[in-house]
Scaffold this motif. Structure first.
Motif, PDB file in Angstrom:
ATOM      1  N   ILE A 111     -30.862 -25.274 -61.749  1.00 53.56           N
ATOM      2  CA  ILE A 111     -30.700 -26.526 -62.536  1.00 53.56           C
ATOM      3  C   ILE A 111     -29.031 -26.830 -62.344  1.00 53.56           C
ATOM      4  O   ILE A 111     -29.059 -28.357 -61.948  1.00 53.56           O
ATOM      5  N   SER A 169     -28.308 -27.949 -58.680  1.00 51.85           N
ATOM      6  CA  SER A 169     -29.227 -29.194 -58.088  1.00 51.85           C
ATOM      7  C   SER A 169     -28.518 -30.384 -58.614  1.00 51.85           C
ATOM      8  O   SER A 169     -29.025 -31.268 -58.057  1.00 51.85           O
ATOM      9  N   ILE A 195     -35.561 -29.947 -60.035  1.00 51.22           N
ATOM     10  CA  ILE A 195     -35.142 -30.234 -61.725  1.00 51.22           C
ATOM     11  C   ILE A 195     -36.003 -30.182 -62.387  1.00 51.22           C
ATOM     12  O   ILE A 195     -36.155 -29.743 -63.372  1.00 51.22           O
TER      13      ILE A 195
END
Length: 724
Positions: free
Chosen positions: A221, A224, A242
């Motif tokens: 996450i 990203s 995500i």
């Protein structure tokens, strides 16, 4: 003899003539040459080899024989040389030797030429072999040229194949790079099937593999965000990655919270538990989600409340495993041990609970001495720990408060009450340093400690009122009464209890102020009792008895409080009071001595006369020899009584001072009174010797009795030294 002389003469002449012959000189030089030099010997051996003939020839054998015969000759003295030289000369004159001397250079050159011819023949053989080798080398060159031609043709044939292979290799490398990029992207931005199953599975089982999957999802996450900040806005791949990963992470956090809640519910068996590294890591993850962590910790708080309450009740009524340690309530008859055991159990529980929570939140405990002030750090972990500890100990407050309060209120002895109150203060201070000032347990301990001290002060004031109502019998001597001794014994016990309760970090002012209210009440009550009894005794037995009684009581009180540093101020007050009363005793004792010695009236007249002399407004005074007790007859009687008193034991051991407890004080009072007596006698002698007082034979009057008008003699009799 003549013939021998003539022969020797002829020999000398011959040797002189030989010395002048050049041939003889040369022979002597040759014969005198040393052939031990290695170079000469090597040269001779070389020449010998040059002319050495084969053994089969007759000439060679003749030369060999000549050499052997020459070698076998003995070395003789100079007088025997001539015959041997002739023989050797004969030898050298042979053909071989002569030829050697004549043709040495030529023979050497022939020898060298012979060696050169041998080298030439050897080199001819080498040259033939080199020619053969050259032919082989030429043949090899031809074959190498043929091989190079074949290699060039082969290279030309393979070049096209290699170029084609290189193109295929480059294509394969590009494909591999693309495949590696795709694999790297997927491995970096996507969870594996196994990791996704771990996060989304309904099976609440947490292990290190699950935590690694959570860590990887969090990293995906975070990374990203790069895909969301392109020039054309968020990429489709970034949004999808995500969204998918965040959903998996949320499911993982829910699973962690449920697992922690289940684990926390297991903490019901023991009062003290240790946490595993996996649980520490799980709590660390849940700290990122405070709402989930709060739910899990609320379960822990409720569990620990019930666990600690049950453990406390078991310790009170059932004891430890197998009955050891024994139940705390079995010692309810001993208030100090009963309260101490309960507080010790709570303190031990607090220490274990804090250690458990510090381990749960991964906080490294500080090394500190027992009872020392804990430094509470301003951190989120410390807030969680204090809140959880306060909640865990909440249910212990009521049963502890009820039992301690009941024990405190049931005490009638002030010593027992003070010991319990001091014990409560000690644990109150210790636990405040462990759980903090604002904790609920600290408030409870503050409340019961204040109540314990209030009960104690009530008992102290009750004892003071009881002491004030003390009535002594008429036959009571001047010693401190039993009621005062009991009172001071209680005071001594209280001071010992207070001294044993020191933590070690208090200042002297804190120690003094901590016991001041108790000390003031106890000592002031004792002093008031002594003064009231002294007034009653003065009415019955005189002022002296009352003063001695007060001095004995004050001396006893001083001996009780003096050993304690925190009571120094009260000891100073008592000492000042004793010194002031001692001055009164000295004055009273001096007056009594004057009356015992029959000098009281005489000294009074002298003092009055001295006062009138110092006042210029008075009329001229009458001579002392005409006034009352200072008349010669009366003065002689007074001096005779004084001399008689000097021989009595009252000079050393006055019975009036025997009731004083402090023998040093009694000695001090008596010595001061005797010094005053010496001063009075000196004044008396001075007045008697003054002419204006009209004493006939003044020295006879004074010298008729001891100490014969001599101050040193009086001091010696009284055993006092002259003032410096």
């Amino acid at each position: 003899m003549q013939s021998s002389y003539s022969s020797s003469t002829s020999l000398d002449e011959k040797s002189k003539s030989s010395a002048r012959n050049p041939i003889s000189v040369r022979l002597y030089k040759v014969l005198g040459t040393n052939y031990d030099d290695p170079a000469i010997r090597e040269a001779l051996e070389t020449v010998s080899e040059l002319y050495k003939a084969p053994e089969s020839t007759t000439k060679g054998k003749a030369v060999e024989r000549e050499v052997k015969s020459l070698a076998e000759e003995d070395e003789a003295s100079m007088f025997d040389l001539e015959p041997k030289l002739g023989g050797r000369h004969a030898l050298t004159s042979s053909g071989t030797a002569a030829r050697a001397r004549k043709n040495l250079r030529r023979d050497a050159e022939l020898k060298l030429a012979q060696g050169s011819r041998q080298f030439v023949r050897a080199f001819q053989q080498v040259d033939k072999h080199l020619d053969v080798l050259q032919e082989h080398i030429d043949a090899m060159h031809v074959r190498c040229d043929e091989a190079q031609e074949q290699l060039r043709s082969t290279n030309e044939a393979c070049r096209s194949l290699l170029e084609r292979a290189g193109g295929l290799r480059a294509t394969r490398h590009a494909v591999n790079e693309q495949q590696m990029a795709v694999d790297a992207f997927l491995s970096h931005f996507a969870l594996t099937g196994e990791e996704s199953d771990l996060l989304q599975s309904r099976d609440i089982q947490i292990d290190s593999t699950f935590l690694r999957a959570m860590q990887k999802a969090e990293r995906i996450i975070a990374d990203s965000s790069v895909l969301m900040s392109g020039q054309d806005g968020p990429t489709k791949a970034g949004v999808e990655i995500i969204a998918a990963t965040s959903r998996q992470v949320e499911e993982g956090y829910d699973k962690l919270a449920r697992w922690c809640s289940l684990e926390f519910r297991q903490f019901v068996r023991d009062a003290l538990l240790e946490v595993t590294p996996l649980m520490i890591e799980a709590v660390r993850w849940l700290r990122k989600k405070p709402e989930l962590l709060s739910e899990a910790l609320s379960v822990l708080s409720q569990t620990r409340q019930s666990t600690l309450l049950n453990a406390f009740m078991d310790a009170l009524t059932r004891g430890g495993p197998g009955g050891l340690p024994r139940p705390i309530e079995m010692h309810a008859h001993d208030p100090l041990r009963y309260v101490g055991d309960m507080l010790a159990w709570v303190h031990q529980t607090i220490a274990g609970e804090r250690e458990f929570l510090e381990g749960l939140f991964g906080v490294k405990g500080e090394r500190r001495m027992v009872g020392s002030v804990r430094k509470f750090e301003d951190s989120e972990e410390e807030e969680w720990i204090q809140e959880l500890m306060d909640n865990s100990l909440e249910k212990l407050r009521y049963p502890l408060k009820v039992r301690v309060r009941q024990t405190v209120r049931s005490q009638e002895s002030c010593i027992a009450s003070y010991r319990v109150a001091n014990l409560l203060m000690f644990y109150n201070l210790t636990m405040r340093r462990t759980v903090g000032e604002k904790a609920g347990l600290s408030e409870t301990l503050n409340e019961i400690t204040d109540e314990a001290y209030k009960v104690f002060m009530d008992t102290v004031e009750a004892q003071a009122r009881s002491l004030a109502r003390t009535i002594l019998p008429d036959d009571q001597d001047a010693q401190p009464p039993i009621s005062l001794l009991d009172h001071t014994q209680v005071l001594r016990e209280l001071m010992n209890v207070y001294k044993s309760s020191f933590m070690g970090d208090e200042s002297q002012n804190d120690l003094r102020e901590g016991f001041r209210p108790i000390l003031d009440v106890m000592v002031d009550a004792a002093i008031n009792m002594c003064l009231s009894v002294s007034d009653a005794r003065a009415t019955q037995k005189g002022d002296w008895d009352g003063d001695v009684f007060v001095m004995n009581c004050l001396t006893h009180l001083l001996s009780v409080v003096r050993p304690y540093t925190f009571a120094e101020y009260k000891a100073s007050e008592l000492q000042n009071d004793i010194d002031a009363r001692a001055e009164l005793l000295i004055t009273d004792h001096f007056d009594t001595i004057l009356r015992d010695t029959s000098l009281s009236k005489c000294i009074s007249i002298c003092n009055a006369q001295s006062s009138s002399d110092s006042n210029p407004d008075t009329e001229p005074r009458e001579p002392l020899s005409h006034i009352g007790a200072m008349q010669p007859q009366e003065l002689v009687l007074a001096l005779r009584a004084f001399a008689s008193w000097l021989t009595s034991p009252d000079v050393v051991h006055p019975p009036r001072l025997a009731p004083l407890l402090d023998r040093r004080l009694a000695e001090r009072v008596h010595r001061a009174a005797l010094r005053a007596l010496v001063g009075a006698y000196e004044q008396l002698c001075t007045e008697v010797r003054r002419p204006e007082n009209r004493y006939e034979a003044a020295n006879t009057i004074l010298g008729a009795q001891r100490p014969f008008g001599s101050l040193p003699a009086l001091r010696q009799i009284l055993g006092i030294e002259e003032d410096g």
